[in-house]
Design a protein around this motif. Structure first.
Motif, short mmCIF file in Angstrom:
data_model
loop_
_atom_site.label_atom_id
_atom_site.label_comp_id
_atom_site.label_asym_id
_atom_site.label_seq_id
_atom_site.Cartn_x
_atom_site.Cartn_y
_atom_site.Cartn_z
N PHE A 223 37.26 49.54 32.37
CA PHE A 223 37.46 48.19 32.92
C PHE A 223 37.22 47.12 31.87
N LYS A 224 36.12 47.24 31.15
CA LYS A 224 35.81 46.26 30.12
C LYS A 224 36.85 46.28 29.00
N ALA A 225 37.25 47.49 28.62
CA ALA A 225 38.22 47.61 27.54
C ALA A 225 39.55 46.97 27.90
N ARG A 226 39.97 47.17 29.15
CA ARG A 226 41.25 46.58 29.57
C ARG A 226 41.21 45.06 29.53
N LEU A 227 40.09 44.48 29.97
CA LEU A 227 39.97 43.02 29.93
C LEU A 227 39.98 42.50 28.50
N ARG A 228 39.24 43.17 27.64
CA ARG A 228 39.09 42.67 26.28
C ARG A 228 40.32 42.93 25.41
N ALA A 229 41.23 43.77 25.90
CA ALA A 229 42.48 44.01 25.17
C ALA A 229 43.50 42.90 25.40
N ALA A 230 43.28 42.06 26.41
CA ALA A 230 44.25 41.01 26.74
C ALA A 230 44.32 39.97 25.63
N ARG A 231 45.53 39.51 25.37
CA ARG A 231 45.71 38.38 24.45
C ARG A 231 45.91 37.10 25.25
N LEU A 232 46.19 37.24 26.53
CA LEU A 232 46.24 36.10 27.46
C LEU A 232 45.59 36.55 28.76
N LEU A 233 44.49 35.91 29.13
CA LEU A 233 43.78 36.23 30.37
C LEU A 233 43.90 35.05 31.31
N LEU A 234 44.36 35.32 32.53
CA LEU A 234 44.57 34.29 33.55
C LEU A 234 43.73 34.65 34.78
N ILE A 235 42.78 33.78 35.12
CA ILE A 235 41.90 34.02 36.27
C ILE A 235 42.11 32.89 37.27
N ASP A 236 42.49 33.24 38.49
CA ASP A 236 42.78 32.26 39.54
C ASP A 236 41.59 32.12 40.48
N ASP A 237 41.29 30.88 40.88
CA ASP A 237 40.25 30.59 41.88
C ASP A 237 38.88 31.11 41.45
N ILE A 238 38.42 30.64 40.31
CA ILE A 238 37.15 31.12 39.76
C ILE A 238 35.97 30.75 40.65
N GLN A 239 36.14 29.80 41.56
CA GLN A 239 35.02 29.41 42.42
C GLN A 239 34.52 30.57 43.28
N PHE A 240 35.38 31.58 43.50
CA PHE A 240 34.98 32.69 44.35
C PHE A 240 34.11 33.72 43.63
N ILE A 241 33.84 33.49 42.36
CA ILE A 241 32.94 34.38 41.64
C ILE A 241 31.50 33.94 41.80
N SER A 242 31.27 32.84 42.50
CA SER A 242 29.95 32.26 42.66
C SER A 242 28.95 33.27 43.23
N GLY A 243 27.75 33.25 42.69
CA GLY A 243 26.63 33.98 43.26
C GLY A 243 26.61 35.47 42.99
N LYS A 244 27.59 36.02 42.25
CA LYS A 244 27.62 37.46 41.97
C LYS A 244 27.04 37.69 40.58
N GLY A 245 25.75 38.05 40.51
CA GLY A 245 25.04 38.09 39.24
C GLY A 245 25.64 39.00 38.20
N SER A 246 25.80 40.30 38.51
CA SER A 246 26.32 41.24 37.53
C SER A 246 27.77 40.94 37.18
N THR A 247 28.52 40.49 38.17
CA THR A 247 29.92 40.14 37.92
C THR A 247 30.02 38.94 37.00
N GLN A 248 29.18 37.94 37.23
CA GLN A 248 29.18 36.77 36.35
C GLN A 248 28.79 37.15 34.92
N GLU A 249 27.83 38.06 34.79
CA GLU A 249 27.40 38.49 33.46
C GLU A 249 28.55 39.15 32.72
N GLU A 250 29.28 40.01 33.42
CA GLU A 250 30.42 40.68 32.79
C GLU A 250 31.53 39.68 32.46
N PHE A 251 31.75 38.73 33.35
CA PHE A 251 32.77 37.71 33.08
C PHE A 251 32.40 36.89 31.85
#
Length: 469
Positions: A223-251
């Motif tokens: 999972f991490k490798a796939r994200l870091r391989a991107a040359r263009l990363l597009l994340i929609d509606d980032i407000q929904f990541i609120s309050g998720k500790g481990s997910t925020q750390e990975e992001f």
């Protein structure tokens, strides 16, 4: 072409092109690797690998991947297995080198894009980049106005060939104003000039779901490798990541790594970074460190332009100007709802053969109009005009006839007639007990001045935007 991988036709002087024997050996090796390491890991990392140059003297073969990151990952995870497989194949290969393919002449598709909604991995050839994004959502179909010009210009820079001067790009605005349209447009523009560069688009909810699933499956490395391989990363509606500790750390780690590697990042939200709640301060600092661009609700001019663009391609039955004006003034909540109202009218007219006129539009869209209705009062109009023309609000009801106060008063009467359900006698009474004929004269005067005087037209447009917004 076998299993989606073809011969790479390029040379850099270090050897000769791979021949048909190598390609046959590679097909057999690929089949064995897919069986040994599993379809999921194979499809993610080894399926996109293509043959490069082969040097008979050193018996070294280049294997080409989409990025330096992919080259390092595949070499570290599968390098020994690949060397052993090639040595056992008897194809004159004793060593392999993982290299990034030249983007100008390399294989067109090197990565299977994981784009929402993601299709299950299969043994078929990777899907072309353009097919993962909606073709109608490109820059050519994004209508610009004062409310979205900065966001659109920034998005175009992010999708252009030249390296943008900023990253990440943070676009915020309320629902239905065009944020997702811009994400698709950026992806399409970027992929047009860099077709081999991995593009990753997902919602924040999808990001969280995939990360949690990866942790449960003890597969966070892929999972991490796939994200870091991107040359263009597009994340929609980032407000929904609120309050998720481990997910925020990975992001946070993901965007740090991508920024450091020169990748492009675009994030959207329904509010600016400083108003996002329960999000790690380090993430907010990173997101605000690039360019923050807002998309405001479409003003009247932009709504008219959007409807006109749709009318041009809608075909029969024709939509008259009166209906366009009615829609633009009545559906003000967001662009998506405005376009939906227009589509509803045209579709119903096409299905029933009914001519589209103002009465028909008002009847069909009565519920939508009621939902969008905001009662603008004459008092609001008077205060807005007084502030715009820098006069005391009491002058709206005074008997003074000096042009410095009479002209703003006429503008206010004109707007009261256009924007409220008040009758002419009622408007006259509110403006200091004037006769209805005075209101008629004011309306006609401002209409004529708007046609002949650009400054007056600009003043009225500005007041309309302010009051309708």
């Amino acid at each position: 072409m076998k299993d989606g991988v073809g011969l790479v036709e390029w040379q850099d002087g270090s050897g000769t092109q791979a021949d048909g024997g190598l390609e046959s050996a590679w097909a057999a090796i690929r089949a064995g690797l897919r069986r040994d390491i599993g379809a999921r890991m194979f499809d993610q990392w080894l399926k996109p690998v293509a043959l490069g140059n082969h040097c008979p003297e050193s018996q070294t073969l280049d294997l080409l991947v989409a990025s330096d990151f992919s080259a390092n990952f595949v070499s570290g995870q599968f390098g020994d297995r690949l060397r052993m497989a090639w040595r056992n194949a008897g194809a004159g290969v004793r060593d392999v080198r993982l290299r990034r393919a030249p983007e100008s002449t390399g294989p067109r598709l090197l990565e299977v894009l994981h784009v929402e909604p993601a299709a299950p991995a299969t043994s078929a050839a990777p899907v072309a980049i353009a097919s993962n994004f909606q073709p109608r959502h490109d820059f050519a179909t994004f209508i610009t106005g004062e409310s979205n010009r900065l966001a659109c210009s920034a998005a175009q820079a992010m999708g252009a060939l030249a390296e943008p001067r900023f990253s990440p790009l943070f676009i915020h605005g309320s629902t239905g104003q065009g944020k997702t349209h811009l994400l698709h447009a950026i992806a399409a523009a970027f992929s047009a000039h860099s077709p081999a560069a991995p593009v990753l688009y997902m919602s924040a909810e999808r990001f969280m779901m995939e990360f949690v699933n990866a942790m449960r499956a003890n597969d966070t490395m892929a999972f991490k490798a796939r994200l870091r391989a991107a040359r263009l990363l597009l994340i929609d509606d980032i407000q929904f990541i609120s309050g998720k500790g481990s997910t925020q750390e990975e992001f946070l780690h993901t965007i740090n790594d991508l920024i450091d590697s020169g990748a492009r990042i675009v994030v959207t939200a329904d509010r600016p970074p400083q108003r996002l709640e329960s999000i790690d301060a380090r993430i907010l600092s990173r997101l605000a460190g690039g360019l923050v661009a807002d998309i405001l609700p479409a003003d009247l001019d932009l709504r008219l332009a959007i409807l006109e663009a749709k009318r041009v391609v809608a075909g029969d039955p024709p939509v008259p100007d009166a209906v366009i004006d009615f829609l633009a003034r009545s559906i003000r909540s967001n662009v998506r709802e405005l376009e939906g109202a227009f589509n509803k009218l045209v579709a119903y007219g096409q299905l029933t053969g009914r001519a589209i006129d103002l009465d028909f539009a008002q009847g069909m869209l009565a519920d939508a109009v009621r939902a969008n209705a905001r009662r603008i009062t004459v008092d609001e109009i008077q205060k807005a005009c007084a502030a715009h023309f820098k006069i005391d609000p009491s002058e709206m009801r005074s008997k003074r006839r000096a042009r410095a106060v009479a002209r703003p008063r006429q503008v206010a009467m004109y707007l009261a007639k256009k924007m409220t359900p008040r009758s002419l006698p009622e408007i006259g009474r509110i403006f200091g007990g004037r006769d209805h004929s005075t209101v008629i004269h004011a309306v006609r005067t401002i209409e004529q001045l708007r046609e002949s005087n650009p400054d007056m037209d600009a003043d009225v447009r500005a007041l309309l935007r302010q009051l309708e917004g």
